[in-house]
Design a protein around this motif. Structure first.
Motif, short mmCIF file in Angstrom:
data_model
loop_
_atom_site.label_atom_id
_atom_site.label_comp_id
_atom_site.label_asym_id
_atom_site.label_seq_id
_atom_site.Cartn_x
_atom_site.Cartn_y
_atom_site.Cartn_z
N ALA A 244 -4.26 -1.63 14.19
CA ALA A 244 -3.84 -2.97 13.84
C ALA A 244 -4.05 -3.15 11.71
O ALA A 244 -3.36 -4.07 11.86
N GLY A 245 -5.01 -2.55 11.60
CA GLY A 245 -5.24 -2.29 10.59
C GLY A 245 -3.73 -2.31 9.65
O GLY A 245 -3.46 -2.70 8.55
N LEU A 246 -2.82 -1.11 9.87
CA LEU A 246 -1.96 -1.16 8.99
C LEU A 246 -0.66 -2.65 9.63
O LEU A 246 -0.20 -2.40 8.90
N GLY A 247 -1.06 -3.30 10.86
CA GLY A 247 -0.22 -4.52 10.73
C GLY A 247 -0.73 -5.11 9.77
O GLY A 247 0.00 -6.25 9.09
N VAL A 248 -1.43 -5.68 9.51
CA VAL A 248 -1.60 -6.49 8.48
C VAL A 248 -2.12 -6.29 7.27
O VAL A 248 -1.40 -6.80 5.84
N VAL B 5 -6.89 -7.17 3.90
CA VAL B 5 -6.81 -6.17 6.15
C VAL B 5 -8.24 -6.90 5.78
O VAL B 5 -8.82 -7.27 7.15
N GLY B 6 -9.60 -6.75 5.47
CA GLY B 6 -10.46 -7.29 6.20
C GLY B 6 -11.76 -6.16 5.98
O GLY B 6 -11.72 -4.97 6.22
N PRO B 7 -12.90 -6.59 5.73
CA PRO B 7 -13.99 -5.42 5.74
C PRO B 7 -13.81 -4.98 7.30
O PRO B 7 -14.30 -3.38 7.14
N GLU B 8 -13.34 -5.42 7.86
CA GLU B 8 -13.26 -4.10 9.51
C GLU B 8 -12.21 -3.76 9.50
O GLU B 8 -12.86 -2.23 10.42
N LEU B 9 -11.82 -3.88 8.88
CA LEU B 9 -10.14 -3.22 9.46
C LEU B 9 -9.50 -1.61 8.44
O LEU B 9 -9.27 -0.91 8.78
N ILE C 84 -4.47 1.90 -13.69
CA ILE C 84 -5.50 0.05 -13.23
C ILE C 84 -5.07 -0.58 -12.53
O ILE C 84 -5.78 -1.27 -11.62
N ASP C 85 -3.45 -1.12 -12.89
CA ASP C 85 -2.96 -1.63 -11.81
C ASP C 85 -2.34 -1.03 -9.87
O ASP C 85 -3.27 -2.08 -9.27
N ALA C 86 -2.44 0.39 -9.77
CA ALA C 86 -2.46 0.79 -8.57
C ALA C 86 -4.10 0.47 -7.96
O ALA C 86 -4.40 -0.13 -7.21
N ARG C 87 -5.10 0.36 -8.44
CA ARG C 87 -6.81 0.16 -8.43
C ARG C 87 -6.63 -0.76 -7.96
O ARG C 87 -7.50 -1.66 -6.84
N ARG C 88 -6.02 -2.41 -8.69
CA ARG C 88 -6.18 -4.07 -8.75
C ARG C 88 -4.58 -3.86 -6.92
O ARG C 88 -5.63 -4.18 -6.50
N ARG C 89 -4.05 -3.33 -6.99
CA ARG C 89 -3.54 -3.12 -6.16
C ARG C 89 -4.29 -2.54 -4.27
O ARG C 89 -4.19 -3.45 -3.48
N VAL C 90 -4.76 -1.69 -4.91
CA VAL C 90 -5.65 -1.00 -3.87
C VAL C 90 -6.23 -2.29 -3.40
O VAL C 90 -7.07 -2.35 -1.93
N ASP C 91 -7.60 -2.06 -4.45
CA ASP C 91 -8.78 -3.32 -4.10
C ASP C 91 -8.43 -4.93 -3.25
O ASP C 91 -8.92 -5.34 -2.22
N ALA C 92 -6.57 -5.70 -3.71
CA ALA C 92 -6.40 -6.27 -3.17
C ALA C 92 -5.85 -5.77 -1.86
O ALA C 92 -5.86 -7.10 -0.78
N ALA C 93 -5.34 -5.21 -1.43
CA ALA C 93 -4.79 -4.18 0.37
C ALA C 93 -6.52 -4.57 0.33
O ALA C 93 -6.73 -5.10 2.22
N VAL C 94 -7.41 -4.07 0.17
CA VAL C 94 -8.66 -3.96 1.21
C VAL C 94 -9.28 -5.06 1.14
O VAL C 94 -9.79 -6.08 2.75
N VAL C 95 -9.17 -5.86 -0.23
CA VAL C 95 -9.57 -8.04 0.39
C VAL C 95 -8.58 -8.19 1.50
O VAL C 95 -9.07 -8.75 2.39
#
Length: 169
Positions: A129-133, A91-95, A78-89
Motif C-alpha cells: 500500500a505504501g509503495l503504491g502511494v 505517504v503519510g505517517p501510517e505507511l 540537501i536536495d535528496a533529504r528534501r525529496r525524502v521528506d516530501a515523500a514521507v509527507v
C-alpha cells in the motif's frame, strides 16, 4: 531490474519481493512500486540519512541534524533529504514507517512485524500500500513501466477535442 553502480540488488528486500510471485501468478510488486521504493532508497542514501555506526577519529564532536554540521553537506545531499521528506509527507505517517524500515534501513518484513508487534504477513500488505502511494507521488505509472501502451493527451483539464473537424483552409 538492472544493476547499477553502488547498488546491490541482492541486499534489497524489494528486489526479493518483486521476484516472488503473487496470488495471480504475477509478481507481488509491480514495476512502478519497485522503482518507487528503490528511488526512495537512493535519495535516502544520497542524503546521507543513515546513522553512523563507526568510530569517529577526528576531534570534532558530532553535531545534531539540522545544526551547523549541515554546512558540510553538498547541495545534492540537501536536495535528496528534501525529496525524502516530501515523500514521507506524501505517504503519510501510517505507511511511511514501514517504507523507511524496508526500503531504506533494509529490514526484513518479519523484523518489521516483530518490532511493531503486527500480525504475520501484515507488513507485506502495508508495504505494498505504501509503495503504491509512493509511486503515485513520484508519478511513476505502472502501465508505462510494464510496457503496456497508454493513452496520452496534451491539453488543459477542460480541453475537449472536436469530432469530425479536419484541417480546413
Amino acid at each position: 531490474m538492472t544493476a547499477r553502480a553502488g547498488f546491490n540488488p541482492d541486499e534489497s528486500p524489494l528486489a526479493r519481493l518483486a521476484s516472488r510471485g503473487g496470488r495471480g501468478g504475477g509478481a507481488f510488486l509491480d514495476a512502478s512500486e519497485t522503482i518507487a521504493g528503490e528511488r526512495l532508497r537512493a535519495d535516502f542514501t544520497r542524503g546521507q540519512l543513515m546513522p553512523g555506526i563507526t568510530q569517529r577519529w577526528d576531534s570534532q564532536p558530532r553535531q545534531a541534524r539540522g545544526s551547523a554540521g549541515s554546512r558540510d553537506l553538498s547541495d545534492s545531499a540537501i536536495d535528496a533529504r528534501r525529496r525524502v521528506d516530501a515523500a514521507v509527507v506524501a505517504v503519510g505517517p501510517e505507511l511511511s514507517g514501514v517504507l523507511l524500515d524496508v526500503c531504506c534501513f533494509l529490514k526484513g518484513l518479519e523484523v518489521v512485524e516483530r518490532e511493531r508487534q503486527w500480525p504475520a504477513r501484515s507488513a507485506k500488505l502495508m508495504l505494498k500500500a505504501g509503495l503504491g502511494v509512493l509511486a503515485r507521488h513520484y508519478g511513476i505509472d505502472a502501465a508505462r513501466q510494464s510496457g503496456r501502451p497508454t493513452i496520452r493527451r496534451w491539453g488543459t483539464a477542460d480541453y475537449r477535442p472536436t469530432i469530425g473537424g479536419g484541417l480546413e483552409g
